[in-house]
Design an enzyme around this catalytic site. Structure first.
Site, PDB file in Angstrom:
ATOM      1  N   ARG A  52     -14.638 -38.868 -12.259  1.00 10.63           N
ATOM      2  CA  ARG A  52     -14.495 -37.472 -12.706  1.00 10.63           C
ATOM      3  C   ARG A  52     -14.579 -36.523 -11.508  1.00 10.63           C
ATOM      4  O   ARG A  52     -14.020 -35.434 -11.534  1.00 10.63           O
ATOM      5  CB  ARG A  52     -15.601 -37.130 -13.699  1.00 10.63           C
ATOM      6  N   GLU A 112      -8.111 -36.291 -23.011  1.00 11.25           N
ATOM      7  CA  GLU A 112      -9.014 -35.187 -23.349  1.00 11.25           C
ATOM      8  C   GLU A 112      -9.146 -34.216 -22.180  1.00 11.25           C
ATOM      9  O   GLU A 112      -8.948 -34.586 -21.020  1.00 11.25           O
ATOM     10  CB  GLU A 112     -10.400 -35.753 -23.694  1.00 11.25           C
TER      11      GLU A 112
END
Ligand SMILES: CC[C@H]1O[C@@H](n2cnc3c(N)ncnc32)[C@H](O)[C@@H]1O
Length: 474
Positions: A96, A167
């Site tokens: 991430r 997402e």
């Protein structure tokens, strides 16, 4: 100056070239070959089709572990024992943060020692080939779930790897997740992600995009969450995305949650272009959970009840081990079954609750105030409007770690447990709406014999983990 405009093909190609070099697996991506791969997938693995053709809420957990074989085993278990309709692949924190080197170390460590130090699946390191093995092994659609401000390489690899749902967004994965990425930077980078999803869509491979509705996950006023969903949905639609799932995080008051989900679908259909199929996803409580597993199951059950009444298209379930962190596969599957039990018992009942329409009307009015201010700030351009509205504080998110939001808005629950705003900062809102919030909060103050204050906010933050909804004074 960036605007809400489709990025041109040459820019798409230039960025694609630029990000490939960030990790060796980037070179595995071949768009034309990937299209053919997607075309080879059976209907039951086509995420948007499965989601949009369901006749009752579909259940999906979060789940991600470092090694491919373990991820396959985990998803097979959640599909088999948990009866999940849709599956996730939750990405690890290093990925991430684009720390692919550290993710590689963690993956190699897991392979050598069997010890999982990564808290998710490092999809960039696994590459297109590894992603496809996962897609081949699992007999259900799978979504990439993460929290990545710069998700360009993750998208390129997972899309090519066969994932058809992704997402996040430039606000929802910035404001709650990071301090160091500016909003203009993340908007520009997510325009690439959405344009790439749009490019697949134009070739018949509809990539579903799901902006992250819960935001900071703590007492977010529904209208603020919905406004950000509409903005991210619009930005995705501009780039060619045609399957968009708008999200909303449970606050715990059933009337307000049902009203918010109704408003989310209605405003999504109204604000997003007609060619977009708009669905909704309800996230079971994202705030602090009770440590006691029986109480935690009570929180999950209330989420199931709310979903049975509002009937969103999808529910993201929680596990009774939420307090402890990443759940075992057994606990994760149990959260799915608890949710399913309550939904299946309640969904055939005609549960008519007074006050849902009134609350929905209020949420819609609030959301329109916020959308109006975005369009005014940007002279009709949603990108410029979003940047300027956050700068001025006209748009804001409570408790946001990011410097991109003022964080001047403070929420608190009213006497009914609904989330209201008692510190408005510079949030753009009609005065009569502010009066409604004030009146409802002062009713709570009277009940509790204390003034409206930050104390209420602090008490509310811990209320559910302490086993209640409203943080009443001891
Ligand atoms: C957004 C935060 C939520 O994501 C969940 N989560 C984060 N990583 C994982 C993971 N690797 N497996 C399952 N659940 C996870 C976490 O428990 C929390 O409910």
């Amino acid at each position: 100056m960036i605007r809400d405009e489709r990025i041109p093909a040459d820019q798409l190609r230039r960025i694609d070239e630029e990000i490939r070099s960030d990790w060796p697996t980037g070179d595995e991506v071949d768009f034309e070959e990937a299209i053919r791969y997607h075309e080879s997938l059976p209907d039951r693995k086509r995420f948007a089709d499965v989601l949009e053709s369901a006749d009752k809420p579909l259940l999906q957990p979060r789940a991600g572990v470092p090694r491919l074989e373990d991820q396959i085993e985990l998803l097979e278990y959640l599909h088999g024992e948990g009866k999940a309709d849709l599956l996730p692949t939750t990405i690890d924190s290093y990925t991430r943060d684009n720390e692919y080197e550290k993710a590689q170390e963690g993956l190699e460590n897991a392979r050598e020692t069997g010890e999982d130090t990564l808290n998710g699946f490092p999809a960039v390191n696994h590459g297109v080939e590894g992603c496809r093995k996962l897609i081949e092994a699992i007999d259900a659609p799978i979504e990439v779930r993460h929290g990545t401000p710069d998700a360009r390489l993750l998208a390129a690899i997972t899309f090519a790897g066969g994932f058809q749902s992704f997402e996040g967004g430039p606000i929802s994965y910035n404001i709650p997740y990071t301090k160091r990425h500016g909003l203009e930077e993340t908007i520009e980078r997510w325009q690439f992600v959405d344009r790439l999803a749009g490019a697949y869509t134009e070739r018949g491979v509809r990539i579903n995009r799901e902006p992250f509705g819960p935001l900071t996950g703590t007492l977010v006023p529904p209208s603020i969450a919905i406004a950000i969903m509409l903005i991210e949905g619009q930005l995705a639609a501009t780039q060619g995305v045609r399957s968009i799932t708008l999200g909303y995080g449970q606050v715990g008051n059933v009337v307000q949650d049902v009203a918010a989900l109704n408003a989310l679908q209605k405003l999504g259909d109204e604000f997003l272009p007609d060619e977009v199929v708009v669905t909704t996803v309800f996230h079971e409580w994202m705030g602090g959970f009770p440590p006691d597993e029986a109480r935690a199951n009570g929180v999950i059950g209330l989420g199931g009840m709310t979903a049975a009444i509002a009937q969103p298209d999808k529910v993201i379930t929680k596990s009774p081990q939420e307090f402890q962190g990443v759940p075992t596969k057994e606990a994760n599957a149990a959260g799915l079954r608890t949710t399913r039990q309550v939904i299946d018992m309640a969904i055939e009942q005609n549960i008519d609750i007074d006050g849902i329409q009134e609350e929905q009307d209020l949420i819609e009015r609030e959301t329109r105030c916020l959308m109006d201010t975005v369009l005014e700030h940007g002279d009709g351009d949603v990108v410029q409007g979003t940047l300027k509205a956050f700068e001025s504080g006209a748009l804001d998110v409570p408790f946001a770690p990011s410097d991109s939001a003022r964080g001047a808005v403070l929420p608190a629950r009213d006497d009914d447990g609904r989330v209201r705003i008692f510190e408005w900062g510079d949030l753009a809102m009609d005065d009569d709406i502010k009066e409604i919030h004030k009146a409802r909060l002062s009713r709570r103050a009277d009940t509790e014999g204390r003034d409206q204050s930050f104390r209420m906010v602090a008490d509310d933050v811990d209320a559910i983990s302490d086993g209640k909804l409203i943080g009443r004074p001891q």
